[in-house]
Design a protein around this motif. Sequence first.
Motif, PDB file in Angstrom:
ATOM      1  N   PRO A 126       1.988  14.833   4.085  1.00 26.99           N
ATOM      2  CA  PRO A 126       2.382  15.109   2.699  1.00 26.99           C
ATOM      3  C   PRO A 126       1.988  16.514   2.228  1.00 26.99           C
ATOM      4  N   CYS A 181       2.909  11.707   8.692  1.00 27.18           N
ATOM      5  CA  CYS A 181       3.556  11.816   7.386  1.00 27.18           C
ATOM      6  C   CYS A 181       3.491  13.239   6.812  1.00 27.18           C
ATOM      7  N   TYR A 236       0.846  -1.208   0.000  1.00 25.53           N
ATOM      8  CA  TYR A 236       0.000   0.000   0.000  1.00 25.53           C
ATOM      9  C   TYR A 236       0.875   1.250   0.000  1.00 25.53           C
ATOM     10  N   LYS A 251      -4.111   7.576  -2.106  1.00 30.77           N
ATOM     11  CA  LYS A 251      -3.873   6.676  -0.976  1.00 30.77           C
ATOM     12  C   LYS A 251      -3.748   7.475   0.322  1.00 30.77           C
ATOM     13  N   CYS A 252      -3.200   8.671   0.211  1.00 27.20           N
ATOM     14  CA  CYS A 252      -2.968   9.483   1.410  1.00 27.20           C
ATOM     15  C   CYS A 252      -4.290   9.923   2.040  1.00 27.20           C
ATOM     16  N   ALA A 304      -1.676   7.002   8.747  1.00 27.31           N
ATOM     17  CA  ALA A 304      -0.395   7.570   9.199  1.00 27.31           C
ATOM     18  C   ALA A 304      -0.223   9.021   8.757  1.00 27.31           C
ATOM     19  N   TYR A 346       5.820   4.003   9.417  1.00 26.36           N
ATOM     20  CA  TYR A 346       5.205   4.659  10.582  1.00 26.36           C
ATOM     21  C   TYR A 346       4.520   3.647  11.491  1.00 26.36           C
ATOM     22  N   CYS A 386      -5.296   7.557   4.619  1.00 23.14           N
ATOM     23  CA  CYS A 386      -4.160   6.913   5.298  1.00 23.14           C
ATOM     24  C   CYS A 386      -4.141   7.215   6.803  1.00 23.14           C
ATOM     25  N   ARG A 415       6.038   3.898   3.196  1.00 19.61           N
ATOM     26  CA  ARG A 415       6.190   4.935   4.220  1.00 19.61           C
ATOM     27  C   ARG A 415       5.186   4.717   5.361  1.00 19.61           C
ATOM     28  N   ARG A 416       3.965   4.361   4.993  1.00 20.46           N
ATOM     29  CA  ARG A 416       2.973   4.088   6.031  1.00 20.46           C
ATOM     30  C   ARG A 416       3.401   2.879   6.868  1.00 20.46           C
TER      31      ARG A 416
HETATM   32  S1  SF4 Z   1       0.035   9.905   3.916  1.00 12.62           S
HETATM   33 FE1  SF4 Z   1       0.469   9.055   1.867  1.00 12.62          FE
HETATM   34  S2  SF4 Z   1       2.709   8.990   1.643  1.00 12.62           S
HETATM   35 FE2  SF4 Z   1       2.209   9.277   3.818  1.00 12.62          FE
HETATM   36  S3  SF4 Z   1       2.249   7.249   4.654  1.00 12.62           S
HETATM   37 FE3  SF4 Z   1       0.132   7.668   4.098  1.00 12.62          FE
HETATM   38  S4  SF4 Z   1      -0.120   6.906   2.006  1.00 12.62           S
HETATM   39 FE4  SF4 Z   1       2.080   6.993   2.435  1.00 12.62          FE
END
Ligand code: SF4
Length: 205
Positions: free
Chosen positions: A185, A183, A24, A173-174, A179, A31, A177, A27-28
Amino acid sequence: MSSPTTVGQRDELVHVSALNEYVYCPRRFYYQRYHDEIGTPYELIDGRSKHQNQSNRGGWVTERYFRSDELKLHGKIDLIESDSEVLTPVERKRSESGQYYPSDEVQLTGYCMLLEDALDEPVNVGYIYLYSTDTRHAIRIKERHRETVRKIVSRITEMTVNSLPPFTDNPKKCEACSARQYCMPYETALLEPEKAQGTGWEDRV
Ligand code: SF4
């Protein structure tokens, strides 16, 4: 039967569910691994005892824990279908979208590899069952699936707290998410745009 695994040994193995998480977004996964609690203690059950256990549930085996030092993998298969001595793992997904994803195939492959390691016989098919559509999809496990699992296991075992993976290049995806609070972004694209180059987030600020 091999001797029971200690907690320390378990930590050196990659949990099969981590494969799905890693696909997926690495980076997630980072975390979750270093900032949240991850993992559930499972009771160790020797996979080789399957032939003794399979018939008392009418062709289904439930909740079996497997581990393989050679594959560096461990995990619990919730459901295994048994048919004429052929065992097939079933991965069940809620999937509100009504479809399964490449990450689900990778996770299923991990289970097939664990099962075949325990049985010492090939497991070349697994099923993905989707609750939302009440459909079952047979997945033929090919060498490319196994190679993907081996690569991800290797990346996960080499991961360290000092090696934060880059942002995903799919901002969708973010949006969902868990995390994202770590994160950030959007904030990064706003304040340090060079770090968000190529992620898709640079166009959203
Ligand atoms: S916010 Fe986006 S880049 Fe950051 S961990 Fe989640 S999916 Fe990955």
